[in-house]
Design an enzyme around this catalytic site. Sequence first.
Site, PDB file in Angstrom:
ATOM      1  N   ASP A 530      46.846  35.650  27.645  1.00  0.00           N
ATOM      2  CA  ASP A 530      46.082  35.517  28.878  1.00  0.00           C
ATOM      3  C   ASP A 530      44.819  36.381  28.806  1.00  0.00           C
ATOM      4  O   ASP A 530      44.860  37.524  28.344  1.00  0.00           O
ATOM      5  CB  ASP A 530      46.947  35.951  30.074  1.00  0.00           C
ATOM      6  CG  ASP A 530      46.183  35.888  31.386  1.00  0.00           C
ATOM      7  OD1 ASP A 530      45.789  34.778  31.777  1.00  0.00           O
ATOM      8  OD2 ASP A 530      45.963  36.954  31.981  1.00  0.00           O
ATOM      9  N   HIS A 533      39.726  37.013  25.963  1.00  0.00           N
ATOM     10  CA  HIS A 533      38.364  37.484  25.767  1.00  0.00           C
ATOM     11  C   HIS A 533      38.133  38.856  26.382  1.00  0.00           C
ATOM     12  O   HIS A 533      37.176  39.538  26.019  1.00  0.00           O
ATOM     13  CB  HIS A 533      37.363  36.483  26.354  1.00  0.00           C
ATOM     14  CG  HIS A 533      37.757  35.983  27.709  1.00  0.00           C
ATOM     15  ND1 HIS A 533      38.659  34.953  27.876  1.00  0.00           N
ATOM     16  CD2 HIS A 533      37.411  36.387  28.957  1.00  0.00           C
ATOM     17  CE1 HIS A 533      38.828  34.733  29.178  1.00  0.00           C
ATOM     18  NE2 HIS A 533      38.096  35.591  29.850  1.00  0.00           N
ATOM     19  N   ASP A 656      45.553  26.120  35.909  1.00  0.00           N
ATOM     20  CA  ASP A 656      44.607  26.803  36.791  1.00  0.00           C
ATOM     21  C   ASP A 656      43.315  26.013  36.976  1.00  0.00           C
ATOM     22  O   ASP A 656      42.266  26.584  37.262  1.00  0.00           O
ATOM     23  CB  ASP A 656      44.303  28.222  36.274  1.00  0.00           C
ATOM     24  CG  ASP A 656      43.943  28.258  34.808  1.00  0.00           C
ATOM     25  OD1 ASP A 656      43.857  29.367  34.268  1.00  0.00           O
ATOM     26  OD2 ASP A 656      43.744  27.176  34.217  1.00  0.00           O
TER      27      ASP A 656
END
Length: 1623
Positions: A530, A533, A656
């Site tokens: 999750d 980045h 999402d």
Amino acid sequence: MAPKTMVSNEVYLLPLKDDGSPDVSGGYIYLTPKTSAPITVRFEIEDSSPTLIEPSRSPYLFMAPALLPSTPPMPPLPDLSETILRPATATQTPTYYIDVAPRLTLEGGQMPLAALSIFSLISKFMGKYPTDWDKHLRGISERGYNMVHFTPLQQRGASNSPYSIYDQLAWDPECFPNGESDIKKLVKSMENEHSLLGLTDVVWNHTAHNSKWLQEHPEVGYNVSTAPWLKSALELDTALLEFSKKLADYDLPTTLTSVDDLLKIMDGIKEKVIAELRLWEYYVFHIERNADAAVEAWANGDVTFPEGGFGGSDIGGLQTIKNASPAQQAEFLSKNGIINKDSIGARYYRRVDSSIAAALLTAIFGRFDGDDSDSADQGAARSHIVKVLDEANLPLYKEYDVDVEEILQQVFNRVKYVRLDDHGPKLGPINLKNPLIKSYFTRLPKNEITTKHNQEDLALVNNGWVWAANALIDNAGPKSRAYLRREVIVWGDCVKLRYGGKREDSPFLWDFMAKYTRLMAKYFAGFRIDNCHSTPIHVAEFLLDEARRVRPNLFIVAELFTGSEEMDYVFVKRLGLSSLIREAMQAWGTGELSRLVHRHGGRPIGSFEVDEVSGADKTVANDQANGQANGQPKREIIRRIKQTPVHALFMDCTHDNEVPAQKRDARDTLPNAALVSMCASSTGSVMGYDEIYPKLVDLVSETRLYTSPSSTKHVEIGGGEGGIGGIKKLLNQIHTLMGKGGYDETHIHHEDQYITVHRVHPESRKGYFLIAHTAFPDYGNGNGGFNPVHLTGTKARHLGSWMLEVDVSEEAKKEALGDKKFLRGLPSKIIDLPGVRVETKQDETVITVRDKFPPGSIALFETWIPSAEHATGLDTYVTSGAKDAFSKLDLVDLNFVLYRCEAEELDSSEGKDGVYDIPGHGKLVYAGLQGWWSVLKNIIRDNNLAHPLCQHLRNGQWALDYIVGRLERISKKAGYECLAKPAAWLKDRFEAIRKIPSFLLPRYFGLVLRTAYMAAWNRGLDLMNENVRKGQWFLKSLAMVSVQQTGFVKSASLYPKKAVPSLAAGLPHFAVEWARCWGRDVFIAARGLFLGTGRYAECKEHILAFASVLKHGMIPNLLSSGNSPRYNARDSIWFMLQTIQDYTKIVPGGLELLKEQVARRFIPYDDNYFDSDDPRAYSKTSTLEDIIQEALQRHASGMSFREANAGPNLDMQMSSEGFQQDIKVDWSTGIIFGGNQHNCGTWMDKMGESERAHSKGVPGTPRDGAAIEITGLHYSTLVWLSQLHKEGKYKYAGVSTSDPDRKVITFGDWAALIKDNFERCYYVPMQSKEDKNYDVNPKVINRRGIYKDLYKSGKEYEDYQLRANFPIAMTVAPDLFDDAHALHALSIADKVLRGPTGMATLDPADLNYRPYYNNSEDSDDFATSKGRNYHQGPEWLWPTGFFLRALLKFDLKRRKGPEQKTEAFQQITRRLKGCKEAIVSSDWAGLTELTNKNGEYCGDSSPTQAWSAGCLIDLYHDAAQYDVSQLSENRLRTTLLRKKVIKGFEEKEYTLSQAELRIKQLEAQVEQLEPRKRRKVGTSPNSKFIDIRAIKEAQIEAGDRKIDKEDSDLSIESIATSDCIEV
């Protein structure tokens, strides 16, 4: 007996560059093993690569399933130095990663990543475990999914978000009351009962804001102690929250209804927050404090002057800085004297280095001697430094202003979005529950746990993301001000975790998260990282290492939004990511959706086969790389690692993002899912997508539970109500089948609202075809425009057509959303569509959408190609038998098979046949296989099926006819009969592929062509010497240039009436007729192309042919088959004599060449010219020994002649004076002089041609006088002949001279005379004080420490020009040179003349330097018009070989010890980089004649030149002669071991190679001890001086020599017989 199964051994070949980096575009190495067998990675690198300084230190890390430790520092290859030879300092080289796809197993079999169908679940909506869970999992499995992705299953924090984890080591107590035991049962049940693998999210960069362990360990977050640079951000955040509470007190609106209301609040923030906080104090330094410190340091003498002074041109810049303005002085101080300049911490954290400021005061006022002295007092100094500091603070105030402007803008934008914008959440009134801003900090509660901590440390930064930020920079770290500038979109329920740079920075956190990670790896086959980045990449590396220790084959996908593909690769490589999450719902239209499907769909249909299969044509004993493996046939499949796109997990929709009912049209649920399922990647979906939920499920605030028709009843394939589950089952089954089966070729077509996808197996050609009518807004209900589909050569079976109907009325949406307990889908129905027509014709299938096929419809077909049903056998057939077919060809045959440029092809076919012309591409460079391969290799590498050649092959089979027809025609001619067999092989293979569909023809043409090309190429190498056969790829490529340049050409034989192969100077410019064979070019190239490859017969033929036309003591520059030879090259004879010398030393029994009888084109020692059909032509014969002697004697006697047939017909550019040739010896030095300012008798032979520029007849480089390379070659010949005579192997002892005072001279004395004078005549000393020792004119010297290019030329300055000719002399006559002088001169040439591939022909510092050659230019420029600057700066490649040979020779001389000697070879390898790249990129498969400046392309250069390649083969030949015992024993053993790995050596072969090495060393020692034999040497009537005694007697008689003991020694007495002398 049962047939044996072929065993395939897969080897991944990784080519390395000389610096050890992967020679793979992009540097991304990703391996996808086809089997469960161990992975073999074969590294391919040259022996002399700098990487092999310490080859045991591999700079490569394997990322799953194998793990290697980090690499230790390695010493880089240092720059070449003349004097400094100290060991290089070890440095850490870059680390490269080999990422290996995980081997997942399910139901006892391997599950390739492309076969995965993944289903996402949010665990808190699953209901009770295990009952509700089991129903849902069964429904998921029945729909054909094989992996379930769970959002975090841990205990959630106060927000109830799955991604806000309260305790990473505790499982959700609501779902799993029994904790870990429930998880264990869940995973077991999934795999054993439902055939589902498990994948879970791991969350590493934040934790729930109410996590209990935060109170114990606030140091794991970012607070004012762990991140003091955030203090200003915390003060601002706190002040904004306080301001929010007091809006009413300030008479400001608390409910925003317009932008005007917001602007009032912004004005309040400026006044009540920004102004009162005085944030500028975090940016600037305190004037008073820093002024006091500066003056105190000045007064105390605590002064530090900056390195480099104060700038300015005066000494130290003292006067400049003293006279500068305060602003300029402040600029100096800002650059050199501000401490903490790059960060902000506490208020006035920045300060001035007082000792630097004191230095500034010293420069202005002088040193302080006390207030009572005459020097400036402290008051004046303080007053001045305050002015300077004020100026220095100005840019810091501006920095503050910029940040405040951004703070206000960010606050305005965020408040406007959440309170006013229509697409925002419209939070309503500003109050304590919903303050004006969302706080950037979690303030931990004060309790008995937290009271023990510093209370300031209880405010911890919340996590969030920053738009378009650099993913490698911590947005809460010291290099970012995102939290101060309010740029973070913050998550108030998550605290950002601070790991620091290493475990010691936060030991509890590293250990705690490692334990959490290991726990996840224990139970789940995969991770979804999750917010990858925003996770520090070094932390993710560490944690994944921990996970892989538990589960090596871990499937890792990442949510990665870095903003650039390049940054994506950084994460993928370092973390070993298996897939990146990509989503079809991101597409905004059919065209974009088509692009995404194309990106993840797989290789194009008919893709080229890039893997090399060996073993079909040969069997190797002893279970070698190919042959037998445990009694079974074995072949080796070489998979060359190439650039690979990052593998995707391509989702139709993620958990999402918005669903089709929200973002597009609910009907698009079906075509969108079908298109994703057809892709050759992992695919996925989410609960609610198949069910057609009306909107995205809010994973934070939603409380209802999942429902799905698939969970309540068995899923049947086909139509029905309640979503698309029945069709999804079929799509998933086909997706898994194709993934497991390797169906990796796909064709995607976009047509208006439609997308078609055809995915097939690359060998069986079976596949599936999809028609999808997408449903984006406003597409209506019609069929749209869709043309019939034509599947050429393909059969199809209709599996079904379906459309999706969805009730999207407001009532339906209201009912679905109004359910208080369960999440429900919209009413929907899958309906079978009958209106698709499939017509089967003779050679195609036509599919037509005829009736109803509205948006939201799909049609699915199974396809196959009847003519390719046995495609696997076809692959084997077309790639076998070639070795045998080409096994009888010789090298001249191969010249025809592989090469032949247009001019050569026309010459051999009476003008009928040329090279092949590909429409849209142009003509091939060769008619032979190399012409095709030069185009095909790049097409295959890039899989460029859109190339004009591929289209041409799809359009027709003319190329096949050309290739076969050309060989069949030539095979019927005398001398070419051997070509019949290759012609038959090609014909048979082409016949086998003519019947396949045309879209597959490029692939199979590539297979046949590559097989034939490699067979011919390998046959060529087999016919060469061992040095080439076992050499590096570059040497092999160079060696094949000898095949390329040597062949039969009717118009350019070596003799007038005898047809023999001849060596071209270059192609295509010098291919036929008079332009083909040049004396100089032949003998510069011959040592490499012939002697260096073992082509001794060809070398001998060329020597004898040119010897036959010796005249004036010279050989012709232009041979013209001996018909019209031209004698205008002063250097050609010396290059030939050097080649003869090399021949006698290299070829076994080579001295016998000297006895060869040669028929003479002209009468020996006679300057009369006559035509080749004159009776005198070839009427006389001489031995080669006699011809050599004639050449030396003619030079010693001196020559003066005018070229035969002088005038415009011979040379239309040359002036009359240029035809005059005068050559003589200066007997004071022994050096030969020749030429004049009107001709150009060396290789730099460009004659001016422009009448417009008035350069016609004016040589660009006359090089008259004594050219240094001629002197070196001459000396080399003298030394060689002197030694031969002493050994009784050459009958002549010397020559008579033109000097009346020196009638005769021995070769040894002549050589000594040159050596005694060489340095004095040619060297230009480093220091002017040494000029007296050398023959130099200081007024003309342009550069010192070099060797003159000429001696006593017609223009004195030309003597002193630095050119690349002196290394030629160094190579052939190294003992002429002082070692130190030589190395220095070579170092200068290395820096000044050496380009990427060639050597500049003139010093760039020379006024005549013109590095761009354009022969067609006809301008007024005297220097460049008509290419007169051919040798005045352009970079020629053949001198590079001599330069590197000389550099290696002199570099090895001064080096001591194994490491230094090894470095000498590596320095050479480094300098070959450009040439290696050039030969690989050249369509001509050779090295060009020249380039322009710095290796730039030159359009007038011959693209492949014989001497360019030959001189580099010379380098390899030289290197092979050095005793390997000079290198370290350890290095030698390492080299042998590496060869064992690379070539598959067995241990016994390794031992054998060591023994062979020892034998060679002993043989060399024995050869040195072998006694010399007495020989009889024949005499010749062509010379008066046949032995040393005769010469000495003549010298004594002339008074040149006194009688000494040696002269009276019986050892020189001779006993004459009739025609020989015994020596």
